[in-house]
Scaffold this motif. Structure first.
Motif, PDB file in Angstrom:
ATOM      1  N   UNK A  38       0.859  -1.181   0.000  1.00  0.00           N
ATOM      2  CA  UNK A  38       0.000   0.000   0.000  1.00  0.00           C
ATOM      3  C   UNK A  38       0.895   1.229   0.000  1.00  0.00           C
ATOM      4  N   UNK A  39       0.618   2.152  -0.906  1.00  0.00           N
ATOM      5  CA  UNK A  39       1.330   3.422  -0.986  1.00  0.00           C
ATOM      6  C   UNK A  39       0.309   4.519  -0.761  1.00  0.00           C
ATOM      7  N   UNK A  40       0.527   5.326   0.269  1.00  0.00           N
ATOM      8  CA  UNK A  40      -0.436   6.356   0.615  1.00  0.00           C
ATOM      9  C   UNK A  40       0.298   7.642   0.977  1.00  0.00           C
ATOM     10  N   UNK A  41      -0.447   8.718   1.117  1.00  0.00           N
ATOM     11  CA  UNK A  41       0.140  10.014   1.454  1.00  0.00           C
ATOM     12  C   UNK A  41      -0.298  10.446   2.846  1.00  0.00           C
ATOM     13  N   UNK A  42       0.547  11.263   3.466  1.00  0.00           N
ATOM     14  CA  UNK A  42       0.222  11.885   4.750  1.00  0.00           C
ATOM     15  C   UNK A  42       0.589  13.357   4.654  1.00  0.00           C
ATOM     16  N   UNK A  43      -0.072  14.181   5.435  1.00  0.00           N
ATOM     17  CA  UNK A  43       0.211  15.609   5.394  1.00  0.00           C
ATOM     18  C   UNK A  43       1.023  16.075   6.592  1.00  0.00           C
ATOM     19  N   UNK A  44       1.451  15.146   7.430  1.00  0.00           N
ATOM     20  CA  UNK A  44       2.324  15.448   8.559  1.00  0.00           C
ATOM     21  C   UNK A  44       3.607  14.647   8.352  1.00  0.00           C
ATOM     22  N   UNK A  45       4.724  15.332   8.243  1.00  0.00           N
ATOM     23  CA  UNK A  45       5.983  14.653   7.926  1.00  0.00           C
ATOM     24  C   UNK A  45       6.357  13.611   8.979  1.00  0.00           C
ATOM     25  N   UNK A  46       5.897  13.772  10.203  1.00  0.00           N
ATOM     26  CA  UNK A  46       6.202  12.811  11.265  1.00  0.00           C
ATOM     27  C   UNK A  46       5.499  11.470  11.063  1.00  0.00           C
ATOM     28  N   UNK A  47       4.435  11.462  10.266  1.00  0.00           N
ATOM     29  CA  UNK A  47       3.693  10.223  10.007  1.00  0.00           C
ATOM     30  C   UNK A  47       4.248   9.465   8.798  1.00  0.00           C
ATOM     31  N   UNK A  48       5.189  10.069   8.082  1.00  0.00           N
ATOM     32  CA  UNK A  48       5.764   9.429   6.893  1.00  0.00           C
ATOM     33  C   UNK A  48       6.660   8.267   7.290  1.00  0.00           C
ATOM     34  N   UNK A  49       6.770   7.303   6.395  1.00  0.00           N
ATOM     35  CA  UNK A  49       7.644   6.161   6.639  1.00  0.00           C
ATOM     36  C   UNK A  49       6.988   4.861   6.238  1.00  0.00           C
TER      37      UNK A  49
END
Length: 78
Positions: A38-49
């Protein structure tokens, strides 16, 4: 079979309609023995990974943009 899902939103960070549909599809196909990503986006850089949910790899990419440009940037996101 290898299956990749691309979704703007994905649980548990978002509990909206499209994210829930993708999550149910992912669970179904994973239970059938398919390899899922699954490839998804987040708008908070801390949630990326990268993490794992229900035995499925989930990649969260930081991508912040005004919501009115979602359709355009969903296709042409730099």
């Amino acid at each position: 079979m290898k299956i990749a899902y691309l979704a703007d939103f994905y649980p548990p960070l978002n509990r909206g309609g499209a994210g829930i549909v993708v999550q149910r599809l992912v669970r179904h196909f994973a239970s059938e023995g398919h390899e899922i990503l699954v490839l998804t986006t987040v708008q908070n850089i801390r949630e990326a990974g990268e993490d794992e949910m229900d035995g499925v790899r989930v990649f969260r990419i930081y991508s912040r943009y005004p919501e009115r440009f979602r359709n355009f940037l969903g296709v042409f996101n730099p």
